[in-house]
Scaffold this active site. Structure first.
Site, PDB file in Angstrom:
ATOM      1  N   GLY A 130       0.911  -1.035   0.056  1.00 49.47           N
ATOM      2  CA  GLY A 130       0.021  -0.083  -0.017  1.00 49.47           C
ATOM      3  C   GLY A 130       0.893   1.245   0.087  1.00 49.47           C
ATOM      4  N   ASN A 131       0.191   2.379   0.166  1.00 46.15           N
ATOM      5  CA  ASN A 131       0.923   3.527   0.201  1.00 46.15           C
ATOM      6  C   ASN A 131       0.320   4.665   1.086  1.00 46.15           C
ATOM      7  OD1 ASN A 131      -1.032   5.394  -1.267  1.00 46.15           O
ATOM      8  ND2 ASN A 131      -0.751   3.895  -2.703  1.00 46.15           N
ATOM      9  N   ARG A 132       0.785   5.779   1.591  1.00 50.66           N
ATOM     10  CA  ARG A 132       0.438   6.564   2.654  1.00 50.66           C
ATOM     11  C   ARG A 132      -0.761   7.601   2.265  1.00 50.66           C
ATOM     12  NH1 ARG A 132       3.414   5.469   6.843  1.00 50.66           N
ATOM     13  NH2 ARG A 132       5.400   4.790   6.541  1.00 50.66           N
ATOM     14  N   SER A 133      -1.097   7.471   1.032  1.00 55.21           N
ATOM     15  CA  SER A 133      -2.578   8.536   0.562  1.00 55.21           C
ATOM     16  C   SER A 133      -3.603   8.211   1.633  1.00 55.21           C
ATOM     17  CB  SER A 133      -2.775   8.245  -0.808  1.00 55.21           C
ATOM     18  OG  SER A 133      -3.847   9.118  -1.202  1.00 55.21           O
TER      19      SER A 133
END
Ligand code: C5P
Length: 229
Positions: free
Chosen positions: A29-32
């Site tokens: 995943g990512n931190r958005s």
């Protein structure tokens, strides 16, 4: 800005960050946070648009009365299907979601186990489609406006805006909102600053302040491109 300047327009906004499954319990995943996309949906709703918010793992409180119809998705492929579906009768599509460039090639139906004494299994990745470039290439409707985002850092090959210009040309979006990201800018923080460029890389606007202010600045630029209703 006119309060009803998006009245009668259907807009699609993607928000959040995709999660690419590794196995039934893990993902890449990512931190958005989804904040900028949610503010785009809120601002468009306030300006009279009919909004579809395609929310990838957005954990913020959102309500259809503020953001329009909410379609929840997980992975990049799910996001692509949902956005393309909603885009069929849309005047504007804004890709604010952080889409993973790669996904695991295989996702076993059972959890990957740690085996004592064995080296960890490598996760093979395959490329995800570039959803924004695809939307810009195959317009679902004549005159549809496609908007993207580019989170950039300056480096020895060019400034933030140089990278943004090159990306605008590459992706073919009508507008690209370029923002500088770093430890204290962009992801997860309340305020934002974007430079808006056209497909030739020409700067057509700047917008900064709260993510709502930035959202309104982007809609101002979009309104300028919309054909008469
Ligand atoms: O190439 P980059 O990820 O920096 O481009 C960002 C823009 O492209 C964003 O608008 C994002 O939503 C979109 N994107 C996409 N599909 C991908 C990667 C990014 O639509 N696979």
């Amino acid at each position: 800005r006119a309060p009803g300047d998006l009245a009668g327009r259907h807009v699609v906004v993607s928000a959040g960050g995709t999660r690419e499954p590794i196995d039934p319990v893990r993902f890449l995943g990512n931190r958005s946070s989804g904040r900028q996309g949610v503010e785009l949906a809120r601002a468009a709703t306030a300006r009279g648009a009919v909004v579809t918010l395609v929310a990838a793992n957005v954990e913020l409180p959102v309500h259809p009365s503020d953001v329009g119809q909410i379609v929840r998705v997980g992975s990049a492929l799910e996001l692509e299907t949902a956005v393309r579906d909603a885009a069929r009768d849309a005047d504007v599509v804004v890709m604010a979601a952080a889409v993973a460039d790669f996904r695991p090639a295989r996702t076993p139906e059972t959890k990957i186990k740690k085996v004592a004494g064995q080296a960890p299994a490598a996760i093979e990745l395959v490329e995800n489609p570039d959803i924004l470039a695809g939307l810009a290439r195959d317009r679902a409707r004549a005159g549809q406006i496609v908007v993207g985002f580019a989170a950039e850092t300056g480096d020895e090959n060019g400034s933030v805006i140089d990278h943004g210009r090159a990306k605008a040309r590459r992706k073919g979006a009508d507008l690209l909102a370029v923002n500088e990201v770093g430890a204290h800018q962009g992801f997860g923080v309340a305020d934002n600053t974007v430079t808006i460029v056209d497909p030739d890389g020409v700067v057509v606007g700047h917008s900064s302040g709260t993510k709502r202010d930035v959202a309104d600045g982007i809609w101002d630029a979009v309104v300028g491109l919309l054909p008469p209703a």
